[in-house]
Design an enzyme around this catalytic site. Structure first.
Site, PDB file in Angstrom:
ATOM      1  N   VAL A   1       0.810  -1.220   0.000  1.00 56.72           N
ATOM      2  CA  VAL A   1       0.000   0.000   0.000  1.00 56.72           C
ATOM      3  C   VAL A   1       0.839   1.264   0.000  1.00 56.72           C
ATOM      4  O   VAL A   1       0.316   2.365  -0.235  1.00 56.72           O
ATOM      5  CB  VAL A   1      -0.976   0.016   1.200  1.00 56.72           C
ATOM      6  CG1 VAL A   1      -1.932  -1.160   1.129  1.00 56.72           C
ATOM      7  CG2 VAL A   1      -0.237   0.046   2.533  1.00 56.72           C
TER       8      VAL A   1
ATOM      9  N   TYR B   1       1.436   5.230  15.875  1.00 54.69           N
ATOM     10  CA  TYR B   1       0.142   4.624  15.539  1.00 54.69           C
ATOM     11  C   TYR B   1      -0.995   5.627  15.740  1.00 54.69           C
ATOM     12  O   TYR B   1      -1.846   5.810  14.855  1.00 54.69           O
ATOM     13  CB  TYR B   1      -0.079   3.390  16.403  1.00 54.69           C
ATOM     14  CG  TYR B   1      -1.326   2.606  16.070  1.00 54.69           C
ATOM     15  CD1 TYR B   1      -1.399   1.828  14.913  1.00 54.69           C
ATOM     16  CD2 TYR B   1      -2.433   2.627  16.917  1.00 54.69           C
ATOM     17  CE1 TYR B   1      -2.531   1.102  14.611  1.00 54.69           C
ATOM     18  CE2 TYR B   1      -3.574   1.896  16.623  1.00 54.69           C
ATOM     19  CZ  TYR B   1      -3.619   1.132  15.474  1.00 54.69           C
ATOM     20  OH  TYR B   1      -4.751   0.411  15.185  1.00 54.69           O
TER      21      TYR B   1
END
Length: 244
Positions: free
Chosen positions: A61, A152
């Site tokens: 990706v 994150y």
């Protein structure tokens, strides 16, 4: 049954966990799926088990060329694209002081840049199909911070901004864009919080347990299907009440 009859859905991070659950549910509901991942043996096994309704491709990706090939595979194999689920994600547990620039960038490139590239790559194909749906998988960590999750959390907050902005730009084209915000899910990532008593964490939520991948898949099914035809730019939380 048949909630996705005639629809073709691209799913990233589809070799296991939430992505696999989505693929299996979508096919059961009459859809056809194109699965992408970097775990080739696992991803191909999932696709093979779903028969002619599924095809697998190695897909990074982070790479625009990989995205172009992924979308073209869907066009060749199934003739159209109706939806994209940006499901692929990675996590690193480190304090801000311990997180190197390289580690930070590695998470951002998959979770944030991967989502950005996916939306760009699929827009023309969705237009050709007369419109469609994009579901960006964020996290409950996209709604609040936690210690040792600087990369994150940053990436998942960014997914919210990407989603809201894309909803404004793509709405006039008939393309809806929403984000999913899971809490803990029974996957390798869901149990991987370092230095945290994870069982106690989930037991302390209002529902008292970790979520199941199929529970996330059912919500994504709603967002991919025509049942959510008036939903765009929205944030759908499935966290067992963790943020309540």
């Amino acid at each position: 049954m048949g909630r996705l009859d005639g629809k073709v859905v691209l799913i990233t991070g589809a070799a296991r966990g939430q992505g696999e659950a989505e693929a299996r549910l979508f096919v059961a509901e009459g859809g056809r799926v194109v699965l992408g991942d970097v775990l080739d043996a696992e991803g191909k096994a999932v696709a093979d088990s779903l028969g002619d309704a599924a095809v697998y491709a190695h897909h990074d990706v982070r790479d625009p060329d990989s995205w172009q090939a992924f979308v073209e595979l869907a066009r060749r194999s199934h003739g159209r694209v109706d939806a994209l689920v940006n499901n692929a994600g990675v996590i690193v547990f480190q304090s801000m002081q311990e997180t190197s620039l390289e580690d930070y960038r590695a998470v951002i490139e998959v979770n944030q840049i991967g989502t950005f590239l996916g939306m760009k790559a699929v827009t023309a194909a969705l237009q050709e199909a007369g419109g469609g749906s994009i579901v960006n998988v964020s996290s409950s960590a996209g709604l609040r911070g936690f210690a040792n999750g600087i990369a994150y959390v940053s990436s998942k907050f960014a997914v919210r901004g990407l989603t809201r902005t894309a909803a404004h730009e793509l709405g006039p084209l008939g393309i809806r864009v929403n984000s999913l915000h899971p809490g803990g899910v029974d996957t390798a990532m869901g149990w991987g919080y370092e230095g945290v008593d994870v069982e106690k964490l989930y037991a302390g939520t209002p529902l008292g347990r970790i979520g199941e991948p199929i529970e996330m898949a059912r919500l994504v099914l709603f967002l991919v299907s025509d049942e959510s035809s008036y939903c765009t730019g929205a944030e759908f939380v499935a966290d067992g009440g963790m943020l309540a």
